[in-house]
Design a protein around this motif. Structure first.
Motif, short mmCIF file in Angstrom:
data_model
loop_
_atom_site.label_atom_id
_atom_site.label_comp_id
_atom_site.label_asym_id
_atom_site.label_seq_id
_atom_site.Cartn_x
_atom_site.Cartn_y
_atom_site.Cartn_z
N LEU A 12 1.00 -1.17 0.01
CA LEU A 12 0.01 0.08 -0.02
C LEU A 12 0.96 1.31 0.02
N VAL A 13 0.69 1.99 -0.76
CA VAL A 13 1.27 3.53 -0.95
C VAL A 13 0.50 4.69 -1.08
N PHE A 14 0.80 5.55 -0.07
CA PHE A 14 0.33 6.96 -0.17
C PHE A 14 1.02 7.85 -0.56
N LEU A 15 0.54 8.71 -1.51
CA LEU A 15 1.37 9.46 -2.51
C LEU A 15 0.96 10.62 -2.56
N ASP A 16 1.65 11.75 -2.23
CA ASP A 16 1.37 13.15 -2.37
C ASP A 16 1.88 13.52 -3.82
N PHE A 26 4.91 -2.46 -9.44
CA PHE A 26 4.16 -2.36 -8.07
C PHE A 26 2.80 -2.86 -8.50
N SER A 27 2.37 -3.90 -7.62
CA SER A 27 0.97 -4.30 -7.86
C SER A 27 0.14 -4.20 -6.69
N GLY A 28 0.57 -3.39 -5.50
CA GLY A 28 -0.39 -3.14 -4.54
C GLY A 28 -1.34 -1.81 -4.80
N ALA A 29 -1.63 -1.43 -3.94
CA ALA A 29 -2.80 -0.31 -3.73
C ALA A 29 -2.17 0.95 -3.67
N LEU A 30 -2.73 1.85 -4.28
CA LEU A 30 -2.09 3.60 -4.44
C LEU A 30 -3.31 4.36 -4.08
N ALA A 31 -2.85 5.36 -3.03
CA ALA A 31 -3.87 6.15 -2.32
C ALA A 31 -3.33 7.54 -2.95
N ILE A 32 -3.78 8.37 -3.37
CA ILE A 32 -3.24 9.78 -3.78
C ILE A 32 -3.74 10.61 -2.85
N ILE A 33 -2.74 11.48 -2.16
CA ILE A 33 -3.13 12.32 -0.90
C ILE A 33 -2.72 13.73 -1.42
N ALA A 92 -4.82 12.82 -12.07
CA ALA A 92 -3.85 11.79 -11.40
C ALA A 92 -4.60 10.44 -11.36
N SER A 93 -5.69 10.49 -10.87
CA SER A 93 -6.41 9.14 -10.83
C SER A 93 -6.66 8.56 -12.08
N LEU A 94 -6.77 9.22 -13.08
CA LEU A 94 -6.83 8.59 -14.56
C LEU A 94 -5.42 7.99 -14.74
N ILE A 95 -4.31 8.47 -14.77
CA ILE A 95 -3.20 8.14 -14.73
C ILE A 95 -2.84 6.83 -13.98
#
Length: 108
Positions: A60-64, A84-91, A102-105
């Motif tokens: 799990l990656v949280f990314l600014d 990377f095959s985990g989950a990405l949360a854009i913060i 960013a979510s589309l990319i």
């Protein structure tokens, strides 16, 4: 294995945000939820190096999006290149349109 199938105390989390307070706050919140393996980074370039070396380690990656060194868009590219095959949360505090882009990319 999907991170959702792991017990929370086995999930490896990477927090990438240039704001140390945000990293501390997210770390405390995640720990309260039972996550134990949390690594915070404030520099985009250092995060890119970490991702290139250990992308498969993280679930799990949280990314600014606004970071010194490399921005969040470049880091999403680094995640993809590293497999990377985990989950990405854009913060991010960016405008709604930037977050949508960013979510589309991130879904590519």
């Amino acid at each position: 294995m999907s991170y959702t199938q792991l017990p929370r105390d086995a999930v490896n989390v990477l927090l990438v945000d240039d704001d140390g307070f945000q990293i501390e706050l997210l770390t405390e919140q995640l720990q309260a939820l039972g996550y134990r393996h949390i690594h915070g980074m404030q520099d985009g370039k250092a995060a890119a190096t970490e991702i290139a070396a250990r992308a498969q380690h993280y679930h799990l990656v949280f990314l600014d999006l606004s970071l010194p060194g490399h921005d969040g868009f470049k880091l999403m590219e680094s995640l993809a290149q590293a497999g990377f095959s985990g989950a990405l949360a854009i913060i991010s505090g960016q405008e709604k349109e930037v977050l949508h882009a960013a979510s589309l990319i991130a879904n590519l």
